[in-house]
Design an enzyme around this catalytic site. Structure first.
Site, PDB file in Angstrom:
ATOM      1  N   SER A 126      -5.385   2.657  10.964  1.00  0.00           N
ATOM      2  CA  SER A 126      -4.216   2.605  10.084  1.00  0.00           C
ATOM      3  C   SER A 126      -4.290   3.615   8.948  1.00  0.00           C
ATOM      4  O   SER A 126      -3.274   4.217   8.572  1.00  0.00           O
ATOM      5  CB  SER A 126      -4.065   1.190   9.513  1.00  0.00           C
ATOM      6  OG  SER A 126      -3.868   0.249  10.544  1.00  0.00           O
ATOM      7  N   HIS A 177      -4.583   1.935   3.657  1.00  0.00           N
ATOM      8  CA  HIS A 177      -3.210   2.393   3.892  1.00  0.00           C
ATOM      9  C   HIS A 177      -2.733   3.318   2.771  1.00  0.00           C
ATOM     10  O   HIS A 177      -2.214   4.408   3.026  1.00  0.00           O
ATOM     11  CB  HIS A 177      -2.274   1.192   3.992  1.00  0.00           C
ATOM     12  CG  HIS A 177      -2.373   0.443   5.285  1.00  0.00           C
ATOM     13  ND1 HIS A 177      -1.396  -0.401   5.737  1.00  0.00           N
ATOM     14  CD2 HIS A 177      -3.345   0.434   6.240  1.00  0.00           C
ATOM     15  CE1 HIS A 177      -1.747  -0.905   6.900  1.00  0.00           C
ATOM     16  NE2 HIS A 177      -2.936  -0.422   7.222  1.00  0.00           N
TER      17      HIS A 177
END
Length: 240
Positions: A126, A177
């Site tokens: 991610s 993230h």
């Protein structure tokens, strides 16, 4: 730019780096879940564990980028890479693409190391995926001519939804993230200088692919964005 019309053979030929990354995703996932492999041991040796990284197991800054904790996790990240990666692989070039992909993922994992507890364990690409979003943001901010208005709208919508989901969903590495996104924005701003020529090359390839596949699919930018957002929402529900 984000519509995939290639056959599997054409996709692997045009985008070998993305194909290789997704292949590694799948192989590692199968090694973990199939009962006749020591999946637990593989996961323990490759997962990002801050304590072990501090003790010198530096490969754990890289290996979590290719490792996933479940099928929805694997599906979402691999889907995102297949959807958003091809344009960047051609715009940046294969070497620059894999360098930026790994760099943003490693920087996201370094941020996790310094900002999360020593006992924190993490896996998933991610951070690197958000790094790709950051590179697209760099194009929007610094090289607007590289993306069409429709593609810019899709990118901005996905970034907004992705950031919202980051803070809404449970068991998400928020640090990876956000810092992956920032790393992509910063590093991407330096990497897009050669983008114009490579973008033209990507457009020629896309036209050849559309011609060989019988023309473009009847998907408007709005319907594409809606489909992606619905997919993200479903994955968000599955990941809770």
């Amino acid at each position: 730019m984000f519509i995939r019309t290639e056959s599997f053979k054409d996709f692997t030929r045009y985008y070998p780096i993305i194909t290789g990354i997704v292949f590694i995703h799948i192989v590692l996932y199968l090694l973990i879940v199939l009962p006749f492999f020591p999946g637990g041991l593989i996961f323990e040796r490759l997962a990002g564990v801050n304590l072990y990284i501090m003790e010198g197991e530096l490969w754990r800054l890289v290996t979590p980028i290719f490792l996933h904790s479940g099928f929805p996790h694997l599906l979402f990240n691999s889907f995102s890479l297949v959807l958003f990666g091809p344009g960047l692989e051609h715009i940046l070039g294969r070497k620059s693409f894999i360098t930026l992909y790994l760099s943003t993922g490693i920087l996201a994992n370094l941020a996790t190391l310094f900002l999360k507890p020593l006992t924190y364990t993490h896996v998933g690409s991610s951070g690197a995926i958000f790094g790709l979003f950051g590179i697209y943001l760099a194009m929007i901010f610094f090289r607007k001519e590289m993306l069409s208005r429709e593609n810019t709208q899709v990118v901005l919508a996905i970034v907004v939804i992705g950031v919202i989901m980051t803070f809404v969903n449970a068991n998400v590495n928020v640090t990876a993230h956000i810092f992956g996104l920032l790393a992509g924005l910063i590093l991407g701003s330096f990497a897009i200088e050669r983008g114009r020529e490579l973008t033209s090359s990507f457009q020629r390839i896309t036209k050849r692919t559309l011609h060989s596949s019988g023309g473009p699919k009847k998907w408007s930018p709005t319907s594409i964005m809606l489909a992606v957002l619905i997919f993200l929402a479903l994955i968000g529900l599955l990941s809770r």
